[in-house]
Design a protein around this motif. Structure first.
Motif, PDB file in Angstrom:
ATOM      1  N   GLY A 110      64.142  53.275  36.754  1.00 30.47           N
ATOM      2  CA  GLY A 110      63.536  51.691  36.083  1.00 30.47           C
ATOM      3  C   GLY A 110      64.484  50.202  36.193  1.00 30.47           C
ATOM      4  N   GLY A 111      65.986  50.683  36.023  1.00 28.99           N
ATOM      5  CA  GLY A 111      66.764  49.357  36.595  1.00 28.99           C
ATOM      6  C   GLY A 111      66.749  48.932  37.871  1.00 28.99           C
ATOM      7  N   LEU A 112      66.569  50.474  38.472  1.00 28.91           N
ATOM      8  CA  LEU A 112      66.492  50.669  39.876  1.00 28.91           C
ATOM      9  C   LEU A 112      65.732  50.580  40.378  1.00 28.91           C
ATOM     10  N   GLY A 113      64.287  50.999  40.254  1.00 32.30           N
ATOM     11  CA  GLY A 113      62.793  50.275  40.982  1.00 32.30           C
ATOM     12  C   GLY A 113      62.577  48.978  40.498  1.00 32.30           C
ATOM     13  N   VAL A 114      63.206  48.273  39.064  1.00 29.79           N
ATOM     14  CA  VAL A 114      62.749  46.958  39.528  1.00 29.79           C
ATOM     15  C   VAL A 114      62.606  45.906  40.424  1.00 29.79           C
ATOM     16  N   ILE A 115      64.159  46.512  41.429  1.00 31.19           N
ATOM     17  CA  ILE A 115      64.764  45.614  42.018  1.00 31.19           C
ATOM     18  C   ILE A 115      64.891  46.073  43.709  1.00 31.19           C
ATOM     19  N   LEU A 116      65.363  47.530  43.622  1.00 27.77           N
ATOM     20  CA  LEU A 116      65.439  47.722  45.082  1.00 27.77           C
ATOM     21  C   LEU A 116      64.102  47.958  46.039  1.00 27.77           C
ATOM     22  N   PRO A 117      62.616  48.547  45.577  1.00 29.13           N
ATOM     23  CA  PRO A 117      61.939  48.479  46.831  1.00 29.13           C
ATOM     24  C   PRO A 117      61.980  46.901  47.137  1.00 29.13           C
ATOM     25  N   TRP A 118      61.492  46.063  46.218  1.00 31.30           N
ATOM     26  CA  TRP A 118      61.423  45.084  46.546  1.00 31.30           C
ATOM     27  C   TRP A 118      62.357  44.032  47.221  1.00 31.30           C
ATOM     28  N   LEU A 119      63.772  44.604  47.293  1.00 30.24           N
ATOM     29  CA  LEU A 119      64.749  43.748  47.871  1.00 30.24           C
ATOM     30  C   LEU A 119      64.896  44.272  49.396  1.00 30.24           C
ATOM     31  N   MET A 120      64.578  45.696  49.401  1.00 35.49           N
ATOM     32  CA  MET A 120      64.493  46.641  50.705  1.00 35.49           C
ATOM     33  C   MET A 120      63.161  46.021  51.468  1.00 35.49           C
ATOM     34  N   GLY A 121      61.808  45.809  50.913  1.00 35.12           N
ATOM     35  CA  GLY A 121      60.980  46.025  51.723  1.00 35.12           C
ATOM     36  C   GLY A 121      60.227  46.961  51.912  1.00 35.12           C
ATOM     37  N   ILE A 122      60.632  48.364  51.371  1.00 37.33           N
ATOM     38  CA  ILE A 122      60.379  49.488  51.614  1.00 37.33           C
ATOM     39  C   ILE A 122      59.544  49.984  50.503  1.00 37.33           C
ATOM     40  N   TRP A 123      58.378  49.762  50.339  1.00 39.60           N
ATOM     41  CA  TRP A 123      57.390  50.226  49.826  1.00 39.60           C
ATOM     42  C   TRP A 123      57.447  49.540  48.472  1.00 39.60           C
ATOM     43  N   PRO A 124      57.299  48.051  48.594  1.00 36.39           N
ATOM     44  CA  PRO A 124      57.314  46.871  46.966  1.00 36.39           C
ATOM     45  C   PRO A 124      56.532  47.196  46.609  1.00 36.39           C
ATOM     46  N   GLY A 125      55.397  47.366  45.992  1.00 35.69           N
ATOM     47  CA  GLY A 125      54.517  48.167  45.415  1.00 35.69           C
ATOM     48  C   GLY A 125      55.425  48.832  44.035  1.00 35.69           C
ATOM     49  N   LEU A 126      56.158  49.183  44.803  1.00 34.26           N
ATOM     50  CA  LEU A 126      57.163  49.830  43.097  1.00 34.26           C
ATOM     51  C   LEU A 126      57.856  49.602  42.117  1.00 34.26           C
ATOM     52  N   THR A 127      57.627  48.414  42.647  1.00 35.30           N
ATOM     53  CA  THR A 127      58.512  47.372  41.260  1.00 35.30           C
ATOM     54  C   THR A 127      57.983  47.302  40.122  1.00 35.30           C
ATOM     55  N   PRO A 128      56.372  46.808  40.519  1.00 36.60           N
ATOM     56  CA  PRO A 128      56.055  46.284  39.384  1.00 36.60           C
ATOM     57  C   PRO A 128      55.219  47.083  38.967  1.00 36.60           C
ATOM     58  N   LEU A 129      55.212  48.956  39.607  1.00 38.26           N
ATOM     59  CA  LEU A 129      54.761  50.345  38.452  1.00 38.26           C
ATOM     60  C   LEU A 129      56.412  50.422  37.507  1.00 38.26           C
ATOM     61  N   ALA A 130      57.544  49.965  37.994  1.00 31.33           N
ATOM     62  CA  ALA A 130      59.100  50.507  37.799  1.00 31.33           C
ATOM     63  C   ALA A 130      59.121  49.646  36.074  1.00 31.33           C
TER      64      ALA A 130
END
Length: 132
Positions: free
Chosen positions: A52-72
């Motif tokens: 969750g800690g990785l998922g809340v930052i990495l998808p949005w930061l990298m622009g790869i599947w940013p929709g995973l950030t709100p899910l995390a």
């Protein structure tokens, strides 16, 4: 709003990477002495916290599947609801404020990033429609 979301995301990442990492590194006997839970459940919670800690930052930061950030972030809200209930069951009402505040922070990120993701998708969809 974007700056506040990034600050909240960074705080959540630090909190959950630290908490989950400590639960993964500490011996199970020591963990179960501190909290009366099965050792495998504590390890599972630790893995979920790290992811969750990785998922809340990495998808949005990298622009790869940013929709995973709100899910995390939504998943972290669920973890914090459980942590609040567990803390209240131990009778430590004052300490229950910590998971409540962290859960509200995660809910803020989940809602804010979900809203931004939905706006991005709707603007992309309208740009692709003929006649616009």
């Amino acid at each position: 709003m974007n700056v506040a979301l990034w600050i909240a995301q960074a705080l959540l990442a630090v909190i959950f990477l630290f908490a989950g990492g400590m639960k993964l590194v500490m011996p199970i006997e020591e963990l179960t002495a501190q909290m009366p839970m099965p050792g495998l459940l504590v390890r599972f919670i630790a893995i979920v916290e790290v992811l969750g800690g990785l998922g809340v930052i990495l998808p949005w930061l990298m622009g790869i599947w940013p929709g995973l950030t709100p899910l995390a972030a939504a998943g972290l809200v669920i973890i914090m609801i459980g942590a609040t209930i567990f803390t209240l069951m131990t009778g430590n009402i004052a300490m229950a404020l910590i998971p409540i505040v962290v859960g509200l922070l995660a809910a803020f990120v989940a809602y804010g990033r979900w809203r931004v993701t939905a706006q991005r998708e709707s603007s992309r969809g309208s740009a692709l429609q003929p006649g616009r």
